[in-house]
Design an enzyme around this catalytic site. Sequence first.
Site, PDB file in Angstrom:
ATOM      1  CG  PHE A  93      -2.056  -0.897   1.213  1.00  0.00           C
ATOM      2  CD1 PHE A  93      -3.138  -0.649   0.385  1.00  0.00           C
ATOM      3  CD2 PHE A  93      -2.077  -2.027   2.007  1.00  0.00           C
ATOM      4  CE1 PHE A  93      -4.220  -1.513   0.354  1.00  0.00           C
ATOM      5  CE2 PHE A  93      -3.146  -2.900   1.979  1.00  0.00           C
ATOM      6  CZ  PHE A  93      -4.228  -2.635   1.145  1.00  0.00           C
ATOM      7  CG  ASP A  94       1.010   5.920  -1.550  1.00  0.00           C
ATOM      8  OD1 ASP A  94       2.118   6.114  -1.019  1.00  0.00           O
ATOM      9  OD2 ASP A  94       0.271   6.839  -1.936  1.00  0.00           O
ATOM     10  CE  LYS A  95       2.705   8.546   4.929  1.00  0.00           C
ATOM     11  NZ  LYS A  95       1.835   9.759   4.864  1.00  0.00           N
ATOM     12  CB  THR A  96      -0.300  10.364   1.226  1.00  0.00           C
ATOM     13  OG1 THR A  96       0.792  10.475   2.123  1.00  0.00           O
ATOM     14  CG2 THR A  96      -1.113  11.642   1.249  1.00  0.00           C
TER      15      THR A  96
END
Length: 424
Positions: free
Chosen positions: A256-259
């Site tokens: 997953f990416d965070k933002t």
Amino acid sequence: MIAFAASAWATVSGSGEVYFDSITMFVFLLLGARYLETLARARAAESQQRLVRHAPAVADRVVPGAGSAVTERVAVARLAPGDLVQVAPGGIIPADGKVTAGSSTADESLLTGEARPVAKRAGDAVIGGSVNLASPLTVAVTRVGPESLLAGIIRLMDRAQAGRPRIAQFTDRVARWFVTALIVVAFATAAAWYWIDPQRALWVMVAVLVVSCPCALSLATPAALAAATGALHRLGILITRGHALETLAQATHVVFDKTGTLTQGRPSLIGVMPLGALERDACLALAAALERGSEHPVARPLLAAAVGLAPLTAEDIRNEPGRGIEARVNGQRVRIGSPAFVSELARRPLPEELVFTVNDVTVVALADEQGYIALFTLGDALRQGACQLVRELEARGKIVCLLSGDRRETAAHVARELGIGTVV
């Protein structure tokens, strides 16, 4: 074509069978499947179009030899490496480049996904398509057109949309061989019946073609891919590789990416910590008085939290990009912004027991000449359901990882909240 010609002859001559209904059904199903597939690709292209529309069409180019104050409005397509452009606060940076004058912050979230504003000073690189937030900047263009970062992202999306899954390519190959074999069998059947009963040879061949038409083979794969792609698009998932649908079930890791993916993608107020005589609401009202009129992303959650509170009036407001704001409220000099900026007015450093919070969230300090008034902690709050999603994936045996371009401390903080063990 053979079935249509035979049916037309049967209609004119009044003898034989007609297959117009079968021909119409085949054409409708095949074209319908292609339409669904095209519609799914068009929906996926909407994300690309948002990127394209975000790039400005014109720019304020500094006239060579006339000084930085003289600019001309030109099309972005006419910019060349080495040109100087002026970017006003709130304006979109027209091309990749380097800051030569000015100090501001930039919102690069559309391209990088990172919600935190990025400070920009002389010598810093800027990305075409990002938004200048605070103060005017002079930018020297380094890359334009197909060489820019925005154009590179669009090329990747073009390549993804042009690709087809391996299963679709396989069915196309099978269909070609199937059709070839079918035509051979049909003509062989016609030749055999020509010797048995010449009057029935054509109609037997047409019957073989109609019965054996590979409509299901040609229809099933495009329809299934269109349905799956459309369902994922409605869930906000963009397929960027043709084979993703086939290999997703065998995935062992989920990265997953965070933002904007696990988090909301925008700063929100997490906590208010009064450090003086003022209570929480009074601290928020004072902070809102200084931030009112500011376009900085940090100002928005503070102003939202102060809605409904008695407003205060700030005078002699002075904004220092990348640091904070100073103003006079009720005759007192007050500062809000980074702890380093505010400490210059408070004449003392931030208390040591509070320094640890800087590594996990954004800390905004508020102080006057007598000392610190409050600390506001802001962060990118988790999206609803993010914790449940991570737990469900782990329950299915998937290894969940977090891959972020943000600061290591911030990414690690989000990972701890979600229980993710692998952070890069």
